[in-house]
Design a protein around this motif. Sequence first.
Motif, PDB file in Angstrom:
ATOM      1  N   TYR A 144       0.808  -1.219   0.000  1.00  0.00           N
ATOM      2  CA  TYR A 144       0.000   0.000   0.000  1.00  0.00           C
ATOM      3  C   TYR A 144       0.841   1.269   0.000  1.00  0.00           C
ATOM      4  CZ  TYR A 144      -4.094  -2.859   0.617  1.00  0.00           C
ATOM      5  OH  TYR A 144      -5.090  -3.777   0.418  1.00  0.00           O
ATOM      6  N   LEU A 145       2.152   1.105  -0.021  1.00  0.00           N
ATOM      7  CA  LEU A 145       3.029   2.278  -0.054  1.00  0.00           C
ATOM      8  C   LEU A 145       3.761   2.340  -1.388  1.00  0.00           C
ATOM      9  CD1 LEU A 145       4.349   4.732   1.351  1.00  0.00           C
ATOM     10  CD2 LEU A 145       6.065   3.156   2.269  1.00  0.00           C
ATOM     11  N   GLU A 146       3.641   3.505  -2.037  1.00  0.00           N
ATOM     12  CA  GLU A 146       4.400   3.755  -3.262  1.00  0.00           C
ATOM     13  C   GLU A 146       5.294   4.963  -3.011  1.00  0.00           C
ATOM     14  OE1 GLU A 146       3.156   3.646  -7.766  1.00  0.00           O
ATOM     15  OE2 GLU A 146       2.610   5.610  -6.979  1.00  0.00           O
ATOM     16  N   LEU A 147       6.554   4.851  -3.383  1.00  0.00           N
ATOM     17  CA  LEU A 147       7.485   5.963  -3.209  1.00  0.00           C
ATOM     18  C   LEU A 147       7.767   6.591  -4.566  1.00  0.00           C
ATOM     19  CD1 LEU A 147       9.917   4.276  -0.637  1.00  0.00           C
ATOM     20  CD2 LEU A 147       8.033   5.880  -0.175  1.00  0.00           C
ATOM     21  N   GLU A 148       7.593   7.902  -4.649  1.00  0.00           N
ATOM     22  CA  GLU A 148       7.827   8.614  -5.917  1.00  0.00           C
ATOM     23  C   GLU A 148       9.231   9.209  -5.915  1.00  0.00           C
ATOM     24  OE1 GLU A 148       4.801  11.404  -7.041  1.00  0.00           O
ATOM     25  OE2 GLU A 148       3.197   9.922  -6.846  1.00  0.00           O
ATOM     26  N   ILE A 149       9.992   8.867  -6.920  1.00  0.00           N
ATOM     27  CA  ILE A 149      11.318   9.461  -7.037  1.00  0.00           C
ATOM     28  C   ILE A 149      11.501  10.042  -8.439  1.00  0.00           C
ATOM     29  CG2 ILE A 149      12.317   7.915  -5.295  1.00  0.00           C
ATOM     30  CD1 ILE A 149      13.491   6.278  -7.333  1.00  0.00           C
ATOM     31  N   THR A 150      12.297  11.086  -8.529  1.00  0.00           N
ATOM     32  CA  THR A 150      12.469  11.735  -9.830  1.00  0.00           C
ATOM     33  C   THR A 150      13.680  11.144 -10.550  1.00  0.00           C
ATOM     34  OG1 THR A 150      13.859  13.459  -8.906  1.00  0.00           O
ATOM     35  CG2 THR A 150      11.496  13.903  -8.987  1.00  0.00           C
TER      36      THR A 150
END
Length: 278
Positions: A144-150
């Motif tokens: 349920y956790l998504e990490l957004e990275i550039t």
Amino acid sequence: SKVSGRNTAILYQPEWQDEQRKKSELIQALRFAVQNNELFLHYQPKYHLAKLSINGVEALVRWQSKDFGLVSPATFIPLAEETGLIDDIGLFVLKQACIDCKDWLAKGYDMPVSVNLSAAQLSSGMLPEHVLAILTETQLAPRYLELEITESMLMQDQKAIDSQISTLSKQGINFAIDDFGTGYSNLHYLSRFQAATLKIDQSFVKKLSTSSQHYNLVKGIIVLAKTLGLTTVAEGVEDQNILNILSRLDCDSAQGFLLSKPVQLSALYSLLQEKTAS
Ligand code: C2E
Ligand code: CA
Ligand code: CA
Ligand code: CA
């Protein structure tokens, strides 16, 4: 100059001195903010394009300062990175997002939360430990956790970043590449890096209907993402025409003011209720 006297010196005070003063005042206030609960989260829903239902939300940090009013994260996140305050802010955001996600799961809304990471959070090497501790503490399942990275974050110390990402991926946490198209796009890491989601930057999305070049780029990005098994999210959708085009291009999800602005948790619940009621 100094010889011409006090008043003149003030008159000719370079602009950057004012900026420096404002900046150090902001930093001081930000330090206070972290300790005095001036930070909170807004959530912006992501909509599944075919079903037009909410299939996830992005946590966006907000700062209501007693001295400066509402300060944009575009202003204070870079200051937080510069001063190391990002560590505490990052942990606050992660934990609050997990607590809130746990809350909507308990209410029967089965959807993940996406959290933005900053480069500084990956530089300490402590990220996996911190994230896993928060998941344990909040009892949130990693999927349920998504990490957004550039993209630009991925260009830094590759080995150190890859090992942290792979540790977290192995635990079931998902990754999204944020602002896709704006970094020094390097197709190599799309294969190297096990992201699940690709977020197409709003600068491309906004010009979809007026520039054939941008239309073709977005079309190409979606095809490429699909080929690699990535889910696509278009950011910054502000009008129906663009939503229709994205739908025709078979983009998976969309986010933007047309669908919903970032809102506080209670307003998110109203949106979720409307959606299930209709
Ligand atoms: P981002 O991750 O690309 O987030 C999307 C930004 O676009 C958000 O701005 C959102 O409010 C805005 N937005 C969404 N839909 C639309 C639209 O249709 N039109 C327009 N014009 N804008 C739209 P926000 O909340 O001001 O955040 C700005 C940036 O600050 C974020 O860009 C992200 O890079 C950073 N940020 C925000 N929260 C966090 C956080 O918790 N941690 C970290 N590290 N960075 C954060
Ligand atoms: Ca983001
Ligand atoms: Ca983005
Ligand atoms: Ca951005």
